[in-house]
Design an enzyme around this catalytic site. Structure first.
Site, PDB file in Angstrom:
ATOM      1  N   GLN A 181      -7.124  -4.698  10.113  1.00 59.62           N
ATOM      2  CA  GLN A 181      -6.186  -4.246  11.055  1.00 59.62           C
ATOM      3  C   GLN A 181      -6.566  -2.883  11.845  1.00 59.62           C
ATOM      4  O   GLN A 181      -5.834  -2.224  12.247  1.00 59.62           O
ATOM      5  CB  GLN A 181      -5.004  -3.849   9.984  1.00 59.62           C
ATOM      6  CG  GLN A 181      -4.330  -4.800   9.510  1.00 59.62           C
ATOM      7  CD  GLN A 181      -2.995  -4.520   8.686  1.00 59.62           C
ATOM      8  OE1 GLN A 181      -2.034  -4.429   9.362  1.00 59.62           O
ATOM      9  NE2 GLN A 181      -3.134  -4.544   7.423  1.00 59.62           N
TER      10      GLN A 181
ATOM     11  N   ASP B 271      -3.395   7.267   4.794  1.00 49.75           N
ATOM     12  CA  ASP B 271      -2.821   6.086   4.983  1.00 49.75           C
ATOM     13  C   ASP B 271      -3.526   5.298   6.199  1.00 49.75           C
ATOM     14  O   ASP B 271      -3.840   6.373   7.014  1.00 49.75           O
ATOM     15  CB  ASP B 271      -1.408   5.968   4.885  1.00 49.75           C
ATOM     16  CG  ASP B 271      -0.797   4.573   4.958  1.00 49.75           C
ATOM     17  OD1 ASP B 271      -1.455   3.758   4.573  1.00 49.75           O
ATOM     18  OD2 ASP B 271       0.471   4.310   5.416  1.00 49.75           O
ATOM     19  N   GLU B 272      -3.707   4.152   6.366  1.00 49.67           N
ATOM     20  CA  GLU B 272      -4.412   3.572   7.565  1.00 49.67           C
ATOM     21  C   GLU B 272      -5.509   4.256   7.823  1.00 49.67           C
ATOM     22  O   GLU B 272      -5.904   4.581   9.223  1.00 49.67           O
ATOM     23  CB  GLU B 272      -3.088   3.354   8.756  1.00 49.67           C
ATOM     24  CG  GLU B 272      -1.745   3.114   8.627  1.00 49.67           C
ATOM     25  CD  GLU B 272      -1.501   1.649   8.679  1.00 49.67           C
ATOM     26  OE1 GLU B 272      -2.870   1.132   8.597  1.00 49.67           O
ATOM     27  OE2 GLU B 272      -0.619   1.320   8.296  1.00 49.67           O
TER      28      GLU B 272
ATOM     29  N   LYS C  55       0.741  -1.304  -0.117  1.00 48.99           N
ATOM     30  CA  LYS C  55       0.012   0.108  -0.084  1.00 48.99           C
ATOM     31  C   LYS C  55       0.611   1.301  -0.108  1.00 48.99           C
ATOM     32  O   LYS C  55       0.404   2.081  -0.867  1.00 48.99           O
ATOM     33  CB  LYS C  55      -0.932   0.236   1.158  1.00 48.99           C
ATOM     34  CG  LYS C  55      -0.406   0.007   2.625  1.00 48.99           C
ATOM     35  CD  LYS C  55      -1.303  -0.096   3.649  1.00 48.99           C
ATOM     36  CE  LYS C  55      -0.706   0.021   4.972  1.00 48.99           C
ATOM     37  NZ  LYS C  55       0.172   0.992   5.272  1.00 48.99           N
ATOM     38  N   THR C  56       1.994   1.184   0.818  1.00 47.29           N
ATOM     39  CA  THR C  56       2.805   2.482   0.753  1.00 47.29           C
ATOM     40  C   THR C  56       3.223   2.579  -0.651  1.00 47.29           C
ATOM     41  O   THR C  56       3.552   3.766  -0.905  1.00 47.29           O
ATOM     42  CB  THR C  56       4.005   2.249   1.716  1.00 47.29           C
ATOM     43  OG1 THR C  56       3.271   1.807   3.093  1.00 47.29           O
ATOM     44  CG2 THR C  56       4.979   3.473   1.877  1.00 47.29           C
TER      45      THR C  56
ATOM     46  N   ARG D  39       2.988  -9.529  10.892  1.00 48.38           N
ATOM     47  CA  ARG D  39       4.324  -8.944  10.663  1.00 48.38           C
ATOM     48  C   ARG D  39       5.447  -9.936  10.407  1.00 48.38           C
ATOM     49  O   ARG D  39       6.558  -9.312  10.069  1.00 48.38           O
ATOM     50  CB  ARG D  39       4.759  -8.570  12.509  1.00 48.38           C
ATOM     51  CG  ARG D  39       3.689  -7.524  13.040  1.00 48.38           C
ATOM     52  CD  ARG D  39       3.363  -6.408  12.399  1.00 48.38           C
ATOM     53  NE  ARG D  39       2.031  -6.501  11.537  1.00 48.38           N
ATOM     54  CZ  ARG D  39       1.801  -5.982  10.438  1.00 48.38           C
ATOM     55  NH1 ARG D  39       2.530  -5.083   9.801  1.00 48.38           N
ATOM     56  NH2 ARG D  39       0.692  -6.189   9.748  1.00 48.38           N
TER      57      ARG D  39
END
Length: 653
Positions: A260, A229-230, A36-37, A596
């Protein structure tokens, strides 16, 4: 999809679609490890290539670490793929966090809210101290009404976009009425001290946008393309800010993953994702489902966990990575046994070639770190515990308080902190008179002592406005007597504190080319908004295993991850102040922990664990039953060992 531009190379079809969809609202639902980044940064570069001026582009995320990495990636891409019109890269996009954006806008437009430019930003300890004072001013007892709970209620209300007046109007219970009264006193103290707390950085920014047409129009013309973002972590204030900033054009791109969403306890509202298309009817939605981080085993297990949740938008995360190792499960007899297993296993991994920093140990609650630290020390395994922030050390806070007070003489919190630090013989009675504005009553030797302190502050203020920041800090450390005091005592602890102050000066050198007052603002902002992950960034060169809560691990990745304490009541976690468990959020938290890891996961739990002085017999976490046994291998020796599953290790007495 054909590649038509060089900066699109390496993107998959869905990522490319998201990069090229530039106009109107866009919701990108991105699974863990789906790049996504990369999509956001390439989308920003694409906007620059099609002629959008960088200063008209805004990208907002949640941690300084994430913002710094995104900013660096954008700059690198722009230099690697320069647009034909060189004029458009004379500026850079604004890539920041929500709170840093708030600070920036409140300083720029401070006069509209009758704020001084150099307002003080309260950290949590400042807020707690002030809440205690507000409780006493409201004629209540801090013993009867716990300051942390009152502050928590106020913080949550501010995050929900409530004001003290709207909260007071809806307060129907006595505790809520007490909170409303204390909140009024708290706001009055903040106003007197020219201070804002952490939540105000967003709440006051929203007030600015809602109440000031001129400011709103300036910013809507400035930020023509907005990226968040997020997005699943946004609260009501952040959503309202974003909706106002994107204006009528609604060129807003949000990237999030409902799976998330792990911050509902601090106001993050999952509805911001679920109802995005209702708020923006013309919105397009793109799913990023290919994971580039983890093995097939880890992805399969995490999918099995998260698909049990009902409050989500279905997506099927997949990966082309190799199958990878099975997930190891260790069943310990006690919490200390569990910690020793983790430490010795980490040591064995390091012996066979793993870097210590390749390994992370994740836990649900902070108390679990004690046994882990002890085990890592006993077995000589290098580790770093996230949570002790550099800027929260006493000596660092003292120096920063001198700096704040020099620019904001009205900050009574900073005055009280440093007027007798180091000791100058200024007692509590004298300090109270100063705080209450009764300096005229001071006489004789007391007046001389206060006068000497005033001169110190005047000298610091003169230095701060004219000298590079690092020089100002060195001046503060010497002029105030802090250096002399620490050298005089000469204990190991004092010398360590002096080294921390030397490190503060070193950190400040990065701002030396800036205007002195702007440099001070930036340092104080960095100190106030520092997160656990920023502490990790500051110590990246330290090759050590990371110990941290799962919440602190959000957005990070490691080749090897241990997830410990998988017991009913601990994970999923039963809160002490609320007997109910939010199983969906806890399951999302486990999903975050699993994803993670890129290569290997170890799961552990203990039959017996001492919590708050009492030994507790535990059942294994219900989450373990959600993972297909074909993905699990048992690592217990002797009678605990089996490759057929983990059910044989569960004792039910």
């Amino acid at each position: 999809m054909s590649i038509c531009k060089p900066y699109l190379e390496g993107l998959n079809d869905k990522q490319t679609e998201a990069v090229l969809k530039t106009n109107g609202p866009l919701l990108i639902l991105a699974g863990a490890g789906s790049g996504k980044t990369r999509v956001i940064t390439h989308r920003i570069v694409h906007l620059i290539h099609i002629g959008i001026a960088p200063h008209n582009i805004l990208a907002v995320t949640f941690t300084n670490k994430a913002a710094k990495e995104m900013r660096e990636r954008v700059e690198s891409l722009v230099h690697h793929f320069p647009p034909s019109n060189r004029a458009v890269i004379d500026s850079l996009p604004t890539v920041t966090t929500f709170h840093s954006l708030g600070v920036r806008l409140l300083r720029e437009f401070h006069e509209y809210l009758n704020l001084p430019r150099h307002f003080t930003i309260y950290d949590r300890s400042d807020s707690l101290r002030t809440i205690k004072t507000a409780i006493e001013q409201a004629n209540y007892s801090p013993k009867e009404f716990e300051p942390r709970k009152i502050l928590g209620k106020i913080s949550r209300a501010k995050g929900d976009a409530q004001t003290v007046s709207s909260y007071k109007a809806s307060a129907s219970t006595f505790p809520d009425q007490v909170t409303a009264t204390v909140w009024e006193k708290y706001e009055a103290i903040l106003k007197t001290e020219h201070a804002l707390d952490f939540d105000d950085l967003l709440a006051k920014t929203l007030t600015l946008l809602q109440s000031q047409t001129t400011v709103r129009e300036i910013l809507q013309k400035r930020y023509l393309y907005i990226h968040i973002d997020e997005y699943q972590d946004t609260n009501a204030v952040q959503f309202a800010m974003a909706k106002i900033l994107c204006g009528a054009e609604q060129n807003i791109c949000v990237v999030g993953d409902i799976d998330q969403n792990i911050y509902s306890w601090r106001g993050a509202d999952i509805k911001n994702v679920l109802q995005f298309e209702r708020e923006f009817p013309t919105a397009a939605t793109i799913l990023l489902e290919e994971n580039y981080r983890s093995t097939k085993t880890i992805i399969s297990a995490s999918n099995e966990i998260i698909e049990k949740n009902k409050n989500r938008i279905p997506k099927a995360v997949f990966t082309s990575n190799h199958q990878g190792e099975k997930i190891s499960l260790y069943v310990a007899m006690t919490g200390n046994d569990e910690a020793e297993y983790i430490a010795t296993t980490a040591k064995a991994l390091i012996t066979t070639g793993r870097k210590p920093s390749d390994i992370a140990v994740l836990y649900r609650t902070n108390f679990q770190s004690r046994a882990l630290e002890e085990a890592f020390l006993n077995f000589s395994v290098p580790y770093q515990l996230l949570g002790t922030k550099f800027y929260e050390r006493k000596e660092v806070k003292d120096v920063l308080s001198y700096l704040r007070l020099a620019l904001n003489p009205g900050s009574m919190a900073d005055l009280v902190r440093v007027i007798n630090e180091p000791a100058r013989g200024i007692g509590k009675v004298t300090m109270l008179k100063i705080v209450e504005g009764k300096r005229a009553e001071l006489k004789g030797a007391v007046l001389e002592k206060v006068g000497r302190f005033d001169q110190i502050m005047q000298d610091i203020a003169d230095e701060a406005r004219t000298k590079p920041l690092a020089e100002t800090l060195k001046f503060i450390i010497k002029r105030t007597g802090i250096e002399t005091e620490l050298k005089k005592n000469g204990t190991e602890d004092d010398l360590s504190r002096l080294e921390n102050l030397q490190e503060l000066v070193t950190l400040a050198r990065r701002y030396d080319e800036m205007n002195p007052e702007e440099a001070i603002e930036l340092l104080l902002e960095t100190a106030a908004l520092q997160s656990d992950q920023d502490e990790l960034k500051d110590k990246e060169e330290q090759d050590a295993t990371r110990l941290m809560t799962i919440h602190a691990s959000k957005g990070l990745e490691f080749p090897v991850v241990f997830i410990c304490g998988l017991e009913e009541g601990l994970f999923p976690h039963e809160r002490l102040d609320d007997t109910s468990i939010d199983h969906e959020e806890e399951r999302r938290l486990f999903y975050v922990a699993l994803t993670r890891a890129s290569e290997k996961v170890y799961l552990t739990y203990a039959h017996l664990r001492t919590i708050y002085g009492s030994q507790r017999v535990n059942l294994p976490s219900s989450f373990l039953n959600d993972i297909n046994t074909k993905h699990i291998e048992n690592t217990n020796p002797g009678e605990f060992g089996t490759d057929s599953g983990y059910e044989t290790t569960i004792f039910l007495d």
